[in-house]
Write an enzyme that holds these catalytic residues in place. Sequence first.
Site, short mmCIF file in Angstrom:
data_model
loop_
_atom_site.label_atom_id
_atom_site.label_comp_id
_atom_site.label_asym_id
_atom_site.label_seq_id
_atom_site.Cartn_x
_atom_site.Cartn_y
_atom_site.Cartn_z
N LYS A 83 0.86 -1.19 0.00
CA LYS A 83 0.00 0.00 0.00
C LYS A 83 0.90 1.24 0.00
O LYS A 83 1.78 1.37 0.86
CB LYS A 83 -0.86 -0.02 1.26
CG LYS A 83 -2.21 0.60 1.12
CD LYS A 83 -2.94 0.39 2.44
CE LYS A 83 -4.35 0.87 2.39
NZ LYS A 83 -4.94 0.89 3.72
C1 E4P Z 1 -8.31 1.22 4.09
O1 E4P Z 1 -7.54 0.82 3.27
C2 E4P Z 1 -8.25 2.56 4.69
O2 E4P Z 1 -7.01 2.79 5.27
C3 E4P Z 1 -9.38 2.71 5.68
O3 E4P Z 1 -10.56 2.25 5.06
C4 E4P Z 1 -9.54 4.11 6.24
O4 E4P Z 1 -10.72 4.14 6.99
P1 E4P Z 1 -11.06 5.32 8.05
O5 E4P Z 1 -11.30 6.57 7.28
O6 E4P Z 1 -12.30 4.86 8.74
O7 E4P Z 1 -9.85 5.43 8.95
#
Ligand code: E4P
Length: 217
Positions: A83
């Site tokens: 990522k």
């Molecule tokens: C997933 O890959 C993201 O990091 C995550 O969905 C972020 O979610 P949040 O905005 O609830 O922290």
Amino acid sequence: MKFFADTAEIDDIKELAATGLLDGVTTNPSLIAKSGRDFMEVTKEICGITDGPVSAEVVALDHATMMKEAEVLRKIADNVCIKVPLTIDGLKTCNALTADGTMVNVTLCFSANQALLAAKAGATFISPFVGRHDDNGSNGMDLIRDIRHIYDNYAFDTEILVASVRHATHVLESALIGADVMTAPPAVIKGLFKHILTDKGIEGFLADWEKTGQSIL
Ligand code: E4P
């Protein structure tokens, strides 16, 4: 639409995997911190629970160090998906890693133009954050609609991974728009199984069944 669990909590991932409906997992530094576990150790454990992609995020901001971190992370398991943030260095890293056959999830996407750049960089997944977009006074699902439109215009292979999902309506709209994947906290995924009329229906059927005095087994 594929379902990913947005968590680093092993028990939740195991429970969802047992339903047969889990297609992968996404983590981020905040979720790792919340789990209280060692990053490498917990990522390895998650990769052993699901065969699907498991996103593990780099924390460096420059391309050279991102590549070094990715090198360490991709050795954890074959289903690790690196990522990277949607920055110039993140997309340079995405380009280099995907050319090498590594899965890459480009995260922190908040505009359709950013999603266009990620697709051009060969991203396996683009993660637009709908919940945080809503929090900021915009409509997160409009962003998903725009990205779907652009990706279809040019037949990009990059999968739209709806992230920062907060509730069932986000899931429903993602499916209606034709997003490829959505990632949600386990509580949101488990909530999708529930309907008050399902519970009431079961209750009624069981009460009537009891009256028959019969048993199946
Ligand atoms: C997933 O890959 C993201 O990091 C995550 O969905 C972020 O979610 P949040 O905005 O609830 O922290």
